[in-house]
Design an enzyme around this catalytic site. Structure first.
Site, short mmCIF file in Angstrom:
data_model
loop_
_atom_site.label_atom_id
_atom_site.label_comp_id
_atom_site.label_asym_id
_atom_site.label_seq_id
_atom_site.Cartn_x
_atom_site.Cartn_y
_atom_site.Cartn_z
N GLY A 1 0.97 -1.32 0.03
CA GLY A 1 0.11 0.17 0.07
C GLY A 1 0.76 1.39 0.21
O GLY A 1 2.09 1.23 -0.57
N SER A 2 0.42 2.46 0.60
CA SER A 2 0.96 3.78 0.49
C SER A 2 2.25 3.86 1.45
O SER A 2 2.13 3.08 2.57
CB SER A 2 -0.15 4.80 0.74
OG SER A 2 -0.42 4.76 2.22
N THR A 3 2.86 4.68 1.07
CA THR A 3 4.30 4.78 1.95
C THR A 3 3.69 5.42 3.38
O THR A 3 4.37 5.11 4.34
CB THR A 3 5.15 5.86 1.38
OG1 THR A 3 5.56 5.37 0.08
CG2 THR A 3 6.24 6.02 2.25
N ALA B 1 0.88 4.88 4.97
CA ALA B 1 0.32 3.75 6.02
C ALA B 1 1.37 2.76 6.09
O ALA B 1 1.52 2.37 7.31
CB ALA B 1 -0.72 2.99 4.94
N GLY B 2 2.40 2.53 5.34
CA GLY B 2 3.56 1.72 5.83
C GLY B 2 4.47 2.22 6.70
O GLY B 2 4.76 1.30 7.54
N GLU C 1 5.66 -3.44 1.13
CA GLU C 1 5.94 -3.00 -0.26
C GLU C 1 5.05 -1.89 -0.64
O GLU C 1 3.95 -1.91 -0.46
CB GLU C 1 5.47 -4.25 -1.38
CG GLU C 1 5.53 -4.03 -2.60
CD GLU C 1 5.18 -5.14 -3.71
OE1 GLU C 1 5.57 -4.90 -4.79
OE2 GLU C 1 4.29 -5.90 -3.26
N CYS D 1 2.14 -0.58 -7.75
CA CYS D 1 3.07 -0.01 -7.31
C CYS D 1 4.63 0.29 -7.86
O CYS D 1 5.22 1.19 -7.86
CB CYS D 1 3.43 -0.15 -5.70
SG CYS D 1 3.61 -2.27 -5.64
#
Length: 245
Positions: free
Chosen positions: A36-38, A40-41, A58, A92
Site C-alpha cells: 500500500g501507500s508509503t 500507511a507503511g 511493499e 506500485c
C-alpha cells in the site's frame, strides 16, 4: 477450495483501515505483510517496531524505465502496457518515469504516446479492455489533479481527459507528458494512474542519476538490445527489483 486447502489456512477479510489497524496490532498475529501507500507503511512499521513483530512492506513507487540509445522501440511498445500501464496504472512498481536519450527523444515520445493512445479503455470485465477504471471516484479526482498540475509543468502529448465513449465509470485516458523535468511534481510524486512522464537525459551517468533522484526505490526497467550493457546500467540503479526489456 479448489486446491483443497484446509479451512482457516487463508482468511480474506474485506474491510476498512480500522480493521486493518486492529489486525496489525492483534496479539495473535505473528507476521505482517503490507502492500500500500508509503504513509500507511510508516504507521504499520512503527506499530510492528513497538511490538517487535516481523513486517514486510511493499510501498509506493515512481519507477524509472531507462531507454538506452540502442533500445528496440518496437519491443518497448510491445511491453510498455505491462511495464507501465498494468492495472490501469494502479500498480506500485509501474515504470511511470520514461527516461529517454536526447538523441532519440522525439522517437521515444512518439512511441510511448502511440502506445498510450491505442490502449482500449473500457469495462474491466471485457477481455478486450486494456485500461479499466480507477479504484474510486475520489482516486480519479486525485489523478486528474495531477494531470492538471502536469499541464502547467510539461507538454501534454496524448490523453489528459476522460474517454468520450462512456459517461459511466471512473475512467481516465492513458496520458503522456513530454519535456518533463525530474523535479516536476508529476515526476516526483506517485500518481497511481495511467499517467507517464517522459524525461530527457544526456548520457548513461545522467540517466542513472535521474533514476536514483527519487524518494521511492521499488522497481524499474532498462531497455537495450545489449543485455550486458543493460545489466550494467541496472546494477547502478538503487531499486528493489528491476527488469530488462
Amino acid at each position: 477450495i479448489e486446491a483443497k486447502l484446509p479451512a482457516g489456512v487463508i482468511n480474506w477479510v474485506a474491510a476498512d483501515r480500522d480493521v486493518g489497524a486492529y489486525l496489525v496490532s492483534h496479539p495473535g498475529v505473528d507476521k505482517v505483510a503490507f502492500t500500500g501507500s508509503t504513509a500507511a507503511g510508516r504507521i504499520i512499521a512503527r506499530e510492528c517496531g513497538q511490538l517487535l513483530r516481523p513486517v514486510t512492506l511493499e510501498l509506493g513507487g515512481k519507477s524509472a524505465a531507462v531507454v538506452l540509445e540502442d533500445a528496440d522501440l518496437a519491443q518497448l511498445a510491445q511491453n510498455l502496457p505491462m511495464a507501465s500501464f498494468l492495472n490501469n496504472g494502479q500498480t506500485c512498481f509501474a515504470s511511470t518515469r520514461i527516461l529517454a536519450p536526447r538523441s532519440r527523444y522525439a522517437e521515444v515520445v512518439d512511441a510511448v504516446a502511440s502506445v498510450a493512445a491505442q490502449l482500449k479503455v473500457g469495462e474491466a470485465l471485457d477481455a478486450e479492455t486494456q485500461i479499466g477504471p480507477m479504484a474510486s471516484s475520489a482516486h480519479r479526482d486525485r489523478v486528474e489533479q495531477y494531470i492538471a498540475k502536469g499541464r502547467s509543468e510539461a507538454r501534454l502529448v496524448t490523453g489528459g481527459g476522460r474517454p468520450k465513449h462512456t459517461s459511466r465509470g471512473w475512467f481516465v485516458e492513458p496520458t503522456v507528458f513530454a519535456d518533463v523535468d525530474n523535479q516536476a511534481v508529476i515526476a516526483q510524486e506517485e500518481i497511481f494512474g495511467p499517467v507517464l512522464a517522459v524525461i530527457p537525459y544526456g548520457d548513461e551517468a545522467e540517466a542513472v542519476r535521474i533514476s536514483n533522484d527519487s524518494a521511492f526505490g521499488l522497481g524499474g526497467t532498462v531497455w537495450s538490445r545489449d543485455e550486458a550493457r543493460a545489466l550494467d546500467v541496472a546494477s547502478r540503479i538503487q531499486t528493489g527489483t528491476i527488469g530488462i526489456n
